[in-house]
Design a protein around this motif. Structure first.
Motif, PDB file in Angstrom:
ATOM      1  N   MET A 178       0.832  -1.191   0.000  1.00  0.00           N
ATOM      2  CA  MET A 178       0.000   0.000   0.000  1.00  0.00           C
ATOM      3  C   MET A 178       0.869   1.245   0.000  1.00  0.00           C
ATOM      4  O   MET A 178       1.918   1.290   0.643  1.00  0.00           O
ATOM      5  CB  MET A 178      -0.932   0.012   1.215  1.00  0.00           C
ATOM      6  CG  MET A 178      -1.938  -1.127   1.223  1.00  0.00           C
ATOM      7  SD  MET A 178      -3.219  -0.906   2.481  1.00  0.00           S
ATOM      8  CE  MET A 178      -4.227   0.354   1.696  1.00  0.00           C
ATOM      9  N   ARG A 179       0.381   2.268  -0.706  1.00  0.00           N
ATOM     10  CA  ARG A 179       0.994   3.584  -0.695  1.00  0.00           C
ATOM     11  C   ARG A 179      -0.130   4.613  -0.676  1.00  0.00           C
ATOM     12  O   ARG A 179      -1.063   4.516  -1.500  1.00  0.00           O
ATOM     13  CB  ARG A 179       1.883   3.809  -1.933  1.00  0.00           C
ATOM     14  CG  ARG A 179       3.176   3.005  -1.955  1.00  0.00           C
ATOM     15  CD  ARG A 179       4.135   3.432  -0.839  1.00  0.00           C
ATOM     16  NE  ARG A 179       5.439   2.782  -0.947  1.00  0.00           N
ATOM     17  CZ  ARG A 179       5.715   1.593  -0.442  1.00  0.00           C
ATOM     18  NH1 ARG A 179       4.755   0.907   0.190  1.00  0.00           N
ATOM     19  NH2 ARG A 179       6.917   1.074  -0.538  1.00  0.00           N
ATOM     20  N   ASP A 180      -0.031   5.590   0.208  1.00  0.00           N
ATOM     21  CA  ASP A 180      -1.050   6.640   0.329  1.00  0.00           C
ATOM     22  C   ASP A 180      -2.448   6.058   0.544  1.00  0.00           C
ATOM     23  O   ASP A 180      -3.452   6.582   0.045  1.00  0.00           O
ATOM     24  CB  ASP A 180      -1.063   7.537  -0.910  1.00  0.00           C
ATOM     25  CG  ASP A 180       0.280   8.207  -1.140  1.00  0.00           C
ATOM     26  OD1 ASP A 180       0.952   8.533  -0.134  1.00  0.00           O
ATOM     27  OD2 ASP A 180       0.652   8.396  -2.311  1.00  0.00           O
ATOM     28  N   ARG A 197     -13.532   3.487  -4.489  1.00  0.00           N
ATOM     29  CA  ARG A 197     -14.670   3.070  -3.680  1.00  0.00           C
ATOM     30  C   ARG A 197     -14.229   2.734  -2.256  1.00  0.00           C
ATOM     31  O   ARG A 197     -14.895   3.078  -1.282  1.00  0.00           O
ATOM     32  CB  ARG A 197     -15.327   1.840  -4.312  1.00  0.00           C
ATOM     33  CG  ARG A 197     -16.659   1.478  -3.650  1.00  0.00           C
ATOM     34  CD  ARG A 197     -17.076   0.054  -3.959  1.00  0.00           C
ATOM     35  NE  ARG A 197     -16.995  -0.259  -5.389  1.00  0.00           N
ATOM     36  CZ  ARG A 197     -17.078  -1.488  -5.855  1.00  0.00           C
ATOM     37  NH1 ARG A 197     -17.215  -2.525  -5.019  1.00  0.00           N
ATOM     38  NH2 ARG A 197     -16.981  -1.719  -7.154  1.00  0.00           N
ATOM     39  N   LEU A 198     -13.067   2.067  -2.145  1.00  0.00           N
ATOM     40  CA  LEU A 198     -12.539   1.721  -0.814  1.00  0.00           C
ATOM     41  C   LEU A 198     -12.252   2.981  -0.012  1.00  0.00           C
ATOM     42  O   LEU A 198     -12.588   3.069   1.183  1.00  0.00           O
ATOM     43  CB  LEU A 198     -11.270   0.882  -0.958  1.00  0.00           C
ATOM     44  CG  LEU A 198     -10.536   0.533   0.345  1.00  0.00           C
ATOM     45  CD1 LEU A 198     -11.412  -0.345   1.233  1.00  0.00           C
ATOM     46  CD2 LEU A 198      -9.212  -0.177   0.048  1.00  0.00           C
ATOM     47  N   ARG A 199     -11.635   3.953  -0.703  1.00  0.00           N
ATOM     48  CA  ARG A 199     -11.300   5.204  -0.012  1.00  0.00           C
ATOM     49  C   ARG A 199     -12.552   5.915   0.463  1.00  0.00           C
ATOM     50  O   ARG A 199     -12.606   6.437   1.584  1.00  0.00           O
ATOM     51  CB  ARG A 199     -10.501   6.105  -0.953  1.00  0.00           C
ATOM     52  CG  ARG A 199      -9.975   7.374  -0.296  1.00  0.00           C
ATOM     53  CD  ARG A 199      -9.011   7.029   0.810  1.00  0.00           C
ATOM     54  NE  ARG A 199      -8.484   8.218   1.442  1.00  0.00           N
ATOM     55  CZ  ARG A 199      -7.845   8.231   2.579  1.00  0.00           C
ATOM     56  NH1 ARG A 199      -7.669   7.075   3.258  1.00  0.00           N
ATOM     57  NH2 ARG A 199      -7.367   9.348   3.087  1.00  0.00           N
ATOM     58  N   GLN A 200     -13.585   5.908  -0.348  1.00  0.00           N
ATOM     59  CA  GLN A 200     -14.842   6.551   0.027  1.00  0.00           C
ATOM     60  C   GLN A 200     -15.467   5.859   1.241  1.00  0.00           C
ATOM     61  O   GLN A 200     -15.953   6.511   2.163  1.00  0.00           O
ATOM     62  CB  GLN A 200     -15.805   6.511  -1.157  1.00  0.00           C
ATOM     63  CG  GLN A 200     -17.141   7.215  -0.888  1.00  0.00           C
ATOM     64  CD  GLN A 200     -18.081   7.141  -2.078  1.00  0.00           C
ATOM     65  OE1 GLN A 200     -17.715   6.637  -3.145  1.00  0.00           O
ATOM     66  NE2 GLN A 200     -19.280   7.647  -1.912  1.00  0.00           N
ATOM     67  N   ASN A 201     -15.432   4.526   1.237  1.00  0.00           N
ATOM     68  CA  ASN A 201     -15.971   3.777   2.377  1.00  0.00           C
ATOM     69  C   ASN A 201     -15.171   4.041   3.652  1.00  0.00           C
ATOM     70  O   ASN A 201     -15.725   4.119   4.754  1.00  0.00           O
ATOM     71  CB  ASN A 201     -15.963   2.284   2.078  1.00  0.00           C
ATOM     72  CG  ASN A 201     -17.030   1.908   1.064  1.00  0.00           C
ATOM     73  OD1 ASN A 201     -18.042   2.583   0.944  1.00  0.00           O
ATOM     74  ND2 ASN A 201     -16.794   0.825   0.322  1.00  0.00           N
TER      75      ASN A 201
END
Length: 785
Positions: free
Chosen positions: A191-193, A235-239
């Motif tokens: 993962m990054r950011d 979508r993951l970031r929004q969740n």
């Protein structure tokens, strides 16, 4: 109380010994604030709480207090409307959970009828707050993490996050394990950011498309988010943002729910901290084998077998130390290394501990005083900075002490007047002691000066003492000898170490006669005191043994008396039970006889029934009667002799006694049958009166009392054969044409014995083994003539 005494007597070191036993921040704060008290009620309450804590520790291992953080900062933040973090809320949750555990613990103790003097009252002030506790425990884990159950919305968001992460990983696995893996510098997903990426070799950066988020230090590896997973990462970031927003809402809601209960929560934390402190006091008392001292209203101190709490118990010699009753000043003299200073410190430190509500290392029945101030001048306090010598430093300290003492002060002087000319120092020491005495203060002082050895004999409320020294081994015993001034023993020590006798004689000649007389007097007193102490100790042991023996004898005598009474009562109750059983049997017989008479049998007179019933009733006695004369008379009337009419209870048949075959058996004629019957199955009856000639009807025992089957399985051979003999007679009297005897197969010995018996019996017409479905050769069917 002045702070310097705490340092001089190492009071803080005692407090440090309690720290490992504390589990809560509030308990540690209460320990940090601990100081000696001067109010008797406060001291007594603190000692009583320690006693309750010791009982709880002894019975249940202590009060269950978890490791609790101080929640005061959280409560202050709530006061200004702040939102608590998950970790802060978890600390409040743990405190509430501990509150409930403590309430349950003491509720169980109350159910077990365990008494405490103060703890129940203290625990009653705790507030359980079940609704808040339930909400917090459901929403917050121990590490501050918010659980999925905190809200339905959070549960749904986290499910979506988990599902999206699974999709991303599935796609990424296609890159790390498929044909595209050759373009990667390493087959991993990272993962990054906050976004999932894969490590791609720099020359293939355009192969996957997407966004470069980072590169390695060498520039050979690019961390790329492939185009195919960008939408999933979005979508993951929004969740995740939604999750963060919902978590903040939950934390705000939980924090606001605590605001009305701020005072209750703070009070609970304070009480739990106090219980934790009580736990620590109890455990430390157990560690040093300490006991509770009683408080003397007359300020009389009696420490029995006192020990210094900071010295190894195996190396310390316990001493009795008294002050305040017969004397208020104790002057301890003697050589160095004899234990004078440690005795001084022990006395002062134990008094500080007791006034702090702590148990102290003394024997039972010790007594403490209450001092508003304790002063001490102990040790070498030479100050180079102030250009003061040892003597000047001591004098400076003593001046400050003399300015503050009163009748409720305790003063401890070590080597009073030392550090200067012996003559002047001794005179100054006497003057200082007189000044302390005039103020009414209590004082304990150590000194080398011979002039002070006679001080106790010339001043009121003053007593000399010394530390015992063994002149044989040239070693101190560290025993405190009250009433005897100390001796330097210099000449004796020098002689044993090998100094020439001439030198010793010359030295003795150089001291005046008074000093020699005084030394001789001290030596004589020491010898006499040791002899008296040894004799007293021996007598104490003998008296204790005698008292113990007397107590044991008294207990055994009482047990014997109690056992005698119990056995008598038990015997009487058993006798009454036997009579009651007999009455029940008699009632059955009487009912049967009346039923037969009503059906046309022989007339039975009522007075016969009443006489028999009266005789049985007369046998009954009250359990508390010492002599049962009724029973004795009834027993005499029941004495058997030939030709007596009797009832054979085991068969329910009337008969006549023929002769006594032995002490326990009689031969009885019952109709046409003669039987040998045990005496305890025979009851004497009144003789029958002659009746007018009538049609006689034979009264037979109801067949309901004799079963058509006799089961002998599990019985010994002799017992079984005796029972067979009785059973056959009973079956004949009951009128049975046929019976079954179950003897089992076993070894065959019992079956053979029964076969031989039936062959001899003239009343048996025929016998054979039972049918296969009814026991086969394990049972015998008998037909009578």
């Amino acid at each position: 109380m002045n702070k310097k005494i705490f340092e001089t007597l190492e009071y803080q070191k005692v407090k440090d010994k309690l720290k490992p036993y504390l589990t809560s921040d509030n308990g540690k704060q209460e320990l940090a604030n601990l100081e000696p008290m001067v109010n008797q009620d406060q001291i007594q309450r603190a000692l009583t709480e320690t006693l309750d804590g010791a009982d709880a520790y002894r019975l249940k291992g202590g009060i269950p207090i978890a490791r609790l953080a101080n929640i005061s900062p959280q409560m202050k933040r709530l006061e200004i409307g702040a939102t608590l973090s998950g970790l802060e809320l978890s600390q409040v949750t743990k405190m509430l959970r501990t509150t409930q555990d403590v309430l349950n613990f003491f509720k169980k103790l109350q159910e077990e009828k365990i008494e405490f003097r103060t703890l129940y009252t203290t625990v009653d002030k705790l507030q359980a707050l079940p609704e808040i506790s339930k909400r917090l425990m459901k929403s917050i884990e121990g590490d501050g993490h918010i659980t999925n159950e905190a809200s339905d919305k959070l549960f749904g968001i986290r499910n979506r996050i988990s599902s999206t992460e699974s999709e991303i990983r599935a796609k990424m696995d296609g890159y790390t394990r498929g044909k595209d893996a050759k373009y990667l510098s390493d087959s991993i997903i990272t993962m990054r950011d906050g976004r999932y990426v894969i490590p791609v070799m720099a020359q293939y950066r355009s192969h996957f498309g997407g966004v470069v988020h980072d590169q390695s230090a060498s520039g050979q590896t690019m961390y790329i988010e492939p185009q195919a997973v960008m939408e999933l990462n979005n979508r993951l970031r929004q969740n995740q943002v939604e999750e963060k927003t919902e978590e903040e809402r939950i934390l705000t809601e939980l924090s606001e729910s605590l605001i009305p209960y701020r005072e209750d929560l703070l009070n609970n934390a304070k009480i739990l901290g106090h219980l934790d402190f009580i736990n620590a006091k109890a455990r430390y008392a157990a560690e040093i084998k300490a006991t509770e001292p009683t408080i003397s209203e007359q300020n009389q101190v009696h420490f029995r077998q006192a020990r210094h709490p900071l010295v190894d118990p195996k190396k310390i010699v316990p001493n009795d130390i008294d002050l305040g009753e017969d004397y208020k000043a104790l002057i301890i003299t003697g050589p160095n290394t004899g234990g004078k200073t440690i005795t001084l410190k022990t006395f002062g430190l134990l008094q500080l501990m007791a006034q702090s509500g702590l148990f102290i290392p003394v024997s039972e029945n010790s007594q403490m005083g209450i001092f508003t101030e304790i002063f001490a001048d102990i040790g070498d306090e030479q100050s180079i900075e102030q250009n003061l010598s040892t003597f000047s430093s001591h004098m400076d300290n003593i001046v400050k002490i003399l300015d503050q003492i009163d009748e409720r002060s305790l003063v401890l002087f070590d080597e009073l007047g030392g550090g200067t000319d012996p003559k002047e120092g001794a005179a100054l020491a006497i003057a200082i002691l007189d000044r302390v005495g005039s103020s009414g203060s209590y004082v304990m002082a150590t000194t080398h000066y011979p002039e002070l050895k006679a001080y106790g004999y010339n001043r009121p409320e003053t007593m000399n003492a010394s530390m015992e020294f063994d002149t044989e081994s040239l070693e101190p015993t560290y025993k405190l000898l009250v009433g005897i001034p100390g001796s330097s023993n210099a000449f004796d020590i020098a002689t044993r170490l090998g100094i020439e006798p001439g030198v010793i004689m010359q030295a003795r000649s150089l001291i005046d006669q008074d000093s020699q007389d005084l030394s001789a007097m001290i030596a004589d007193l020491s010898a006499r005191q040791k002899e008296a102490a040894d004799r007293a100790a021996k007598l104490k042991v003998e008296v204790a043994e005698a008292e113990s023996l007397h107590k044991d004898l008294a207990n055994e005598y009482q047990k014997l008396r109690n056992s005698k009474d119990q056995y008598l009562e038990k015997a009487k109750l058993e006798a009454n039970k036997l009579v009651e059983d007999t009455e029940e049997k008699t009632d059955v017989i009487i009912k049967r006889l009346r039923k037969m008479e009503m059906q046309g049998g022989a007339a039975i007179k009522e007075n016969q029934l009443i006489d028999s019933k009266s005789e049985l009733n007369a046998l009954h006695q009250a359990p508390n009667l010492k002599k049962n004369r009724v029973l004795q008379r009834a027993k005499a009337k029941q004495a058997l002799k030939p030709n007596d009419d009797v009832m054979v209870t085991s068969y329910g048949q009337r008969g006549s006694l023929l002769r006594q075959t032995d002490k326990k058996h009689w031969e009885v004629q019952m109709g046409i049958i003669k039987m040998k019957v045990p005496t305890d199955e025979i009851e004497k009856l009144a003789p029958e009166k002659e009746q007018p000639q009538k049609n006689h009807t034979t009264i037979r025992r109801s067949s309901s009392s004799v079963k058509p089957t006799l089961d002998l399985r599990g019985k010994r051979y002799e017992e079984a054969m005796t029972e067979v003999d009785r059973y056959v007679d009973s079956a004949l009297l009951a009128g049975y044409p046929m019976v079954t005897i179950v003897h089992g197969k076993g070894t065959g010995a019992l079956r053979k014995g029964i076969t031989e018996y039936l062959q001899r019996n003239r009343q048996v017409k025929h016998f054979e083994y039972a049918a296969p479905n009814a026991g086969g050769n394990g049972a015998t069917v008998v037909q009578f003539k």
